[in-house]
Each structure stands twice: as structure tokens, then as C-alpha cells.
Write an enzyme that holds these catalytic residues in place. Sequence first.
Site, PDB file in Angstrom:
ATOM      1  N   GLU A   1       1.022  -1.013  -0.210  1.00 16.00           N
ATOM      2  CA  GLU A   1       0.233  -0.064  -0.077  1.00 16.00           C
ATOM      3  C   GLU A   1       0.711   1.269   0.259  1.00 16.00           C
ATOM      4  O   GLU A   1       0.776   2.107  -0.722  1.00 16.00           O
ATOM      5  CB  GLU A   1      -0.841   0.010   1.283  1.00 16.00           C
TER       6      GLU A   1
ATOM      7  N   SER B   1      -7.069   1.402  -4.367  1.00 17.24           N
ATOM      8  CA  SER B   1      -5.880   1.975  -3.577  1.00 17.24           C
ATOM      9  C   SER B   1      -5.212   2.805  -4.668  1.00 17.24           C
ATOM     10  O   SER B   1      -4.511   3.803  -4.238  1.00 17.24           O
ATOM     11  CB  SER B   1      -5.074   1.019  -3.103  1.00 17.24           C
TER      12      SER B   1
ATOM     13  N   ASP C   1       1.142   3.924  -3.266  1.00 20.36           N
ATOM     14  CA  ASP C   1       0.556   5.093  -3.151  1.00 20.36           C
ATOM     15  C   ASP C   1       1.710   6.164  -3.591  1.00 20.36           C
ATOM     16  O   ASP C   1       1.570   7.156  -4.101  1.00 20.36           O
ATOM     17  CB  ASP C   1       0.116   5.502  -1.677  1.00 20.36           C
TER      18      ASP C   1
END
Length: 522
Positions: A255, A447, A259
Site C-alpha cells: 500500500e 488504492s 501510493d
Amino acid sequence: MASNSTHTIVAGSERKPMRGAHSLGPVQPDQQVEITIRLRDKSGSQTTGTHATSADTHPAARGYMTREEFAAAHGASASDIAAIKAFAELHQLVLVATDAAQRSMILSGTAAAMNKAFGVTLEEYEHPDGTYRGRVGHVSVPADIAAIVEGVFGLDDRPQATTKFKIKRLADAPVAHAAANGSFTPPELAKLYNFPPGLDGKGQCIGIIELGGGTRPADIKTYFSSLGLATPNVKVISVDHAKNRPTTSDSADGEVMLDIEVAGAVAPKATIAVYFAPNTDRGFLDAITTAVHDKVNKPSVISISWGSAEVHWTAQAMASFEQAFADAAAMGVTICAAAGDNGSTDGETDGSQNVDFPASAPHALGCGGTKLVVSATGALTETVWNEAADSATGGGFSTHFPVPSYQTALGKALTGRGVPDVAGDADPTSGYAVRVDGKNLVIGGTSAVAPLWAGLIALFNQKLGHPVGFLNPLLYGSLKGKGVTRDITQGNNGAQKAATGWDACTGWGTPDGLKLLQALSS
């Protein structure tokens, strides 16, 4: 009802045990507990809906407040802070920190002192994935401070949110060869989505909220070098004692790196401020308010790729998050939030439809997902991302938030705040080529869509010379019908189906970056 004659319940604070959890008994009385108390706005009025920043007003005409101006007008008052300090001293609690702008005070003390001060019984719970310190029922406070306290967070430290990414492994193929694997680098997606050329995010800061995992500088350097881009300036900010702690690519590291790499590749000259916090409702809220009110890094857009179904949240938490997002709008800060990766049920097995929070907050830009296919001739085909029940875009209608004013213009009989607002490529089979813990991977999920939109908004802010801010009222209002998004009309996420115009699978669709910039410039 109040816990005793001198205490008043904190509205919306009721907790139930996690599903599948059982009590192991009271926590040790001398266990140290740290909490955050959220205080009321000194102005006596909530910022939600009272600013032109939440209306269909051109960003250049909105008159955003600086962080200093906002703190002076809407921070916690000195008298309220003094009242909480007196309360803490009376109950043998230590004042750890106060932030008037965030309207937060951090207190520390023993479990026994917390039980007495807040009318709770803290217990140790065991559930299928571990243990947590928890409580059931409401939190209460003395009647003389009840009007001051909007929320009490941290007594319960259960895991609050999950990541919204899906991994498709590769045989360590070079990132530059992503297209050969049916995937895309972020710059390739930016080109396909017609992001405005000649912009790099210089002078902007993108805030990213992380509730676990970490980033490895060597991987960031290798990744951006492979794309022919300079390594972005990544700053790490610790919230509530959390640290940058990378472990493995199967963990939250995926994650964190997704990002950073997506947002950074779209806007390589922007500063990337990563706010690491514990995965609790307290940590999540404190990370958001820290980012929104950060006077040093001053993010103009914040990307959030963590969340969970609304049924897992207390009403006080959802109210405080939404208020923080409304505060952000008043300061010109855009909030991008992933809409979830488990279809219209959001992964719940109770037979009901659910939406993911905080994407369902009215002042968040909910980001849904598509499957993107590019033909040999370069033609784009996009449908709703739906591989399976546990691999499909979130979307639906909130059971907590009513229909916001900007969605009433849809003229549809919505049952609550509709999610998402926009979309982007999210199917892992057409996902994003990234590097995590020394491995080149393809990762999908909503995400990836939140930082993609965050990067695009950073480019807008750079070009316009002022923040875009809260985008939703414009998308549903004056920008409707101007071709600033590409409508997705095929597919479903379970209960919700794609349709012409806005729908609860992909919102208004995927971006046409240049057209959206031109519309915001006019």
C-alpha cells in the site's frame, strides 16, 4: 442514558465487540492508555455547508482560508482547553499534547483511571486475527464538559481499516516493460487519461495517510530511475508514535509503495508527505487532522487508501472524519479516498449492501475502479472492475450519511450519499507496475485510484496557481456534461450497475485530465 448522575454520554460513541471476538477479561488496571479528545469548534458552528468552498463555486472565487486563519476562527478555545486540562488533573490523567488547530488534546493514564474518567470498562478481547483492548457501550464524560467534547478516541484500539490493493505477481520483469504484461506505469496511465502535459507538481505537496507498513528509499530510487524520473522528495511524519516500518510486499508495504509511486510518478516534483499512524480509529483520525492542519508541508491534496465498511465505525468517528474533511475544504485541500475492493457488499457477509468509509464521507472524493484495455490501435475500452466478489470496485449508498446537496441535482431517488464520485483503472489484470520490497509487481485496487487522482489534482493546483479544493459540487454541478470525465456504461459491482451519467460503480467515470483542467481554468 448517562453512566451515572453526573456523567453525560458522548453522542455516537457506542461500541460493540468485533465480529467473532470474545472477552478475555478486564485489562490490567495499571496498563497505560493514551487517548485523543476532540473538542468543539470555538466559533460555535460547524464548518460543513457554511463556506462557499463546499458549493458549486469556481475554485478561483472560493476565498480559501489559510491554516493560520482557520485555526484562529475554528480552532479550540483557550477556555475549553483549560476545562479539559482541569478534568485530566482531577482524574489523574497526564496531558501529553494539545493542538488547538486540530481541536485535539492527547491524554495518558492507567486503564483504571480511564475507566473511571469515561465511565467504561476496558477489557482484553480475542478475535480470529489477534487481540485488542476494547469496550462496549458508550463513553461518558462529566456533565460540565459534555458540550465541549465531540469525541473520545483510543480507549478501544481494535484494527479499524484495511488496505484497498490487490497484487498480481510478475517474474521480476522490468518496470519499463509493463505494457508487455498487460499493465501500465503511472506515466502511461496519465497519458491514456489525457493528463495535462508540461506539468510536474512543482510547488505542491501531496499528503498520504498510511496505517502500517513502510517505504524503502532504495526501492523508490530504483523505481523512479527506471521511469527516467528524478526521485521525489518523500517526507515521513510520525503520528501517535507510529513509524515507517517496512516488512514484506504482502503486507501494508504494498500500500505504502503503491501510493507513493503512483502519486510521485504523476507529479514527480511534488513533495510527498507520508503520515504514518496506528491502525485504529484514533490513529486514522489523528493522521488526517495532522495532515489537514500541517503548517510545514501544507498538502493541497490528501490521498487515503485505507477504510472499512460503515458498519465497523462509530458514529462519533464518522462525524469527526467528515468534519475534518469539511475543514480541509475550507482551506482548499482535496480529500481523495479509495471506494473499496470487495464489490457492493464491501466484503461483509451479512447479506446487506455496504459502502466503504471514509470514501462515503460527503466531503471526500470517492474513487472507484475500472478495468482498462488498450487495443493494438490504441483504442481504450473501460468497464466496471469486477473479477469476483472479493475483487471488484466498491460502490453503493451510505446508510449513515444522507444524500448531500450536490447529489440532489442527479434527480434520482438515492437512499443516501452515493459512492463513488470518480474512477480510474483498478483491475489488477490491467494494474500498475510498481516496486515493493525489492520486487517488481503489478498492483491494482482502488488504492491506486486515490493517489492517481491526487497526483492529477496536484498538477491542476500547480497550473492554476490556486487549489482546486472540494471538487464534488463542481462535478455534479457546473462541470456536468462538459466531457471532463469518460463515462463508464458497462458492467456492475454486484448490486450496482453502470449506466449513462453518474452511477454507483464508477461515479462520473475516469478523468480526461486536460478537459478537466480547461474547465477549471475557464
